[in-house]
Design an enzyme around this catalytic site. Structure first.
Site, short mmCIF file in Angstrom:
data_model
loop_
_atom_site.label_atom_id
_atom_site.label_comp_id
_atom_site.label_asym_id
_atom_site.label_seq_id
_atom_site.Cartn_x
_atom_site.Cartn_y
_atom_site.Cartn_z
N TYR A 92 0.83 -1.20 0.00
CA TYR A 92 0.00 0.00 0.00
C TYR A 92 0.86 1.26 0.00
O TYR A 92 1.83 1.36 0.76
CB TYR A 92 -0.91 0.00 1.22
CG TYR A 92 -2.04 0.99 1.15
CD1 TYR A 92 -3.00 0.91 0.14
CD2 TYR A 92 -2.16 2.01 2.09
CE1 TYR A 92 -4.05 1.81 0.08
CE2 TYR A 92 -3.21 2.91 2.04
CZ TYR A 92 -4.15 2.81 1.02
OH TYR A 92 -5.19 3.72 0.97
N SER A 182 1.61 -7.80 1.61
CA SER A 182 0.67 -6.87 2.22
C SER A 182 -0.49 -6.60 1.25
O SER A 182 -1.18 -7.54 0.86
CB SER A 182 1.40 -5.59 2.64
OG SER A 182 0.59 -4.79 3.46
N ASP A 267 2.25 -9.19 13.83
CA ASP A 267 1.78 -8.25 12.82
C ASP A 267 0.48 -7.59 13.28
O ASP A 267 -0.53 -8.27 13.48
CB ASP A 267 1.55 -8.99 11.50
CG ASP A 267 1.38 -8.07 10.31
OD1 ASP A 267 1.07 -6.88 10.50
OD2 ASP A 267 1.56 -8.55 9.16
N HIS A 297 5.02 -6.88 10.51
CA HIS A 297 4.54 -6.71 9.13
C HIS A 297 5.74 -6.54 8.21
O HIS A 297 6.27 -5.44 8.03
CB HIS A 297 3.61 -5.50 9.05
CG HIS A 297 2.85 -5.44 7.77
ND1 HIS A 297 1.97 -6.44 7.39
CD2 HIS A 297 2.85 -4.53 6.76
CE1 HIS A 297 1.45 -6.14 6.22
NE2 HIS A 297 1.97 -4.99 5.82
#
Length: 315
Positions: A92, A182, A267, A297
């Protein structure tokens, strides 16, 4: 069992109730037909620092007439042809990066198609119309209606990207893989649920899983949706309904190709419960999940070599 083993055992049993809307299959049949329209793209060579690889700029027509920018890279001519190809999706707010970011795959003998996700940190804009306000970021654009949502546009872009790769003359269309982390991991799983001709998928710490839990507890991009609902609390049901169409948990039954997933138990962005909720429902008989108890993460160390070890089983 120690605490780590107990935690993993519990996650492997976690199968929350699905949130799928009744018209889920009809919705995705329509999206797939739209994405299956002839993929129009331009391609031109670009200079690169590579001595034994070729780099091209590809611009393909995405949803809402948005030009989607990508790198198309081919390994040394001695390795050809036809070639296996990896389509990569970024995290992202990121981008397709620079060609050298993908050099490891080229050295292992893969072609690569690395695409921008619309509107984020790359060269690709976003032609999707906007009829309602949104919070910062991108995911709340059109979030009140799945048909006009940002997620739908990104899904069409992703499907057209893999079909573009399959159509390239240098590529073996039966050996096209998808890879991402992700957001990119979520998109890799999404297109794997929709394009049956893909060969295999690797999804590192994937987003877009168990999204009703994510909007409640995660610190991912779904915080943007949570902020939207904070501003417009009467719209919660509409937001949850839209998210449910793109929730990998609700699409996992359609994923039948070989799949490898990673998860970090620390995470807080892509929650372990969310990832397992999707993974536990994946229909594929060739699925594996790699659990990192102390990772947050992140992509795990050595992910290129591990990715090749997985993909090479299906070359």
């Amino acid at each position: 069992m120690n605490a780590i083993e107990t935690r993993i055992h519990s996650l492997k049993q976690y199968v929350p109730e699905l949130t799928a809307p009744t018209d889920l299959e009809d919705f995705w049949d329509r999206v797939s037909r739209e994405a299956a329209e002839s993929v129009r793209y331009s391609i031109e060579p670009v200079a690169s620092p590579f001595l034994q690889a070729e780099v091209y700029k590809v611009v393909l027509e995405g949803a809402a007439n948005t030009p989607v920018h990508a790198w198309y890279m081919l390994p040394s001519v001695q390795l050809r042809q036809p070639l296996p190809c990896i389509v990569t999706f970024h995290g992202y707010s990121g981008s397709k990066g620079q060609p050298e970011d993908h050099a490891a795959w080229l050295l292992m003998g893969y072609a690569v198609l690395a695409i921008d996700v619309r509107g984020q940190g790359g060269e690709t804009g976003n032609g999707l119309p906007q009829a309602y306000g949104m919070t910062k970021g991108w995911v709340t654009q059109g979030i009140l209606d799945p048909e006009s949502s940002y997620y739908r546009a990104v899904a069409v872009d992703g499907l057209r990207a893999v079909r573009c790769a399959m159509a390239m003359p240098e590529i073996d269309s039966d050996r096209v893989f998808v890879f991402g982390g992700s957001q990119g991991g979520g998109l890799a799983l999404l297109v794997s649920a929709l394009e049956p001709k893909l060969r295999a998928v690797i999804a590192h710490v994937p987003n877009m899983c168990h999204m009703d839990l994510g909007i409640l507890q995660s610190v991912s991009s779904l915080t943007e949706a949570a902020e939207f609902v904070t501003r417009f609390p009467d719209r919660l049901d509409e937001v949850l309904r839209t998210l449910s169409y793109f929730d990998i948990m609700n699409l996992a039954h359609r994923i039948t190709l070989p799949v490898h997933v990673t998860v970090g138990l620390k995470d807080t962005t892509c929650l372990p419960e969310a990832i397992f909720a999707a993974y536990n429902r994946i229909a594929s008989v060739n699925k594996t999940i790699e659990v990192h108890p102390f990772m947050g993460h992140a992509l795990p160390p050595g992910f290129h070599a591990a990715g090749h070890a997985f993909f090479s089983q299906w070359l």
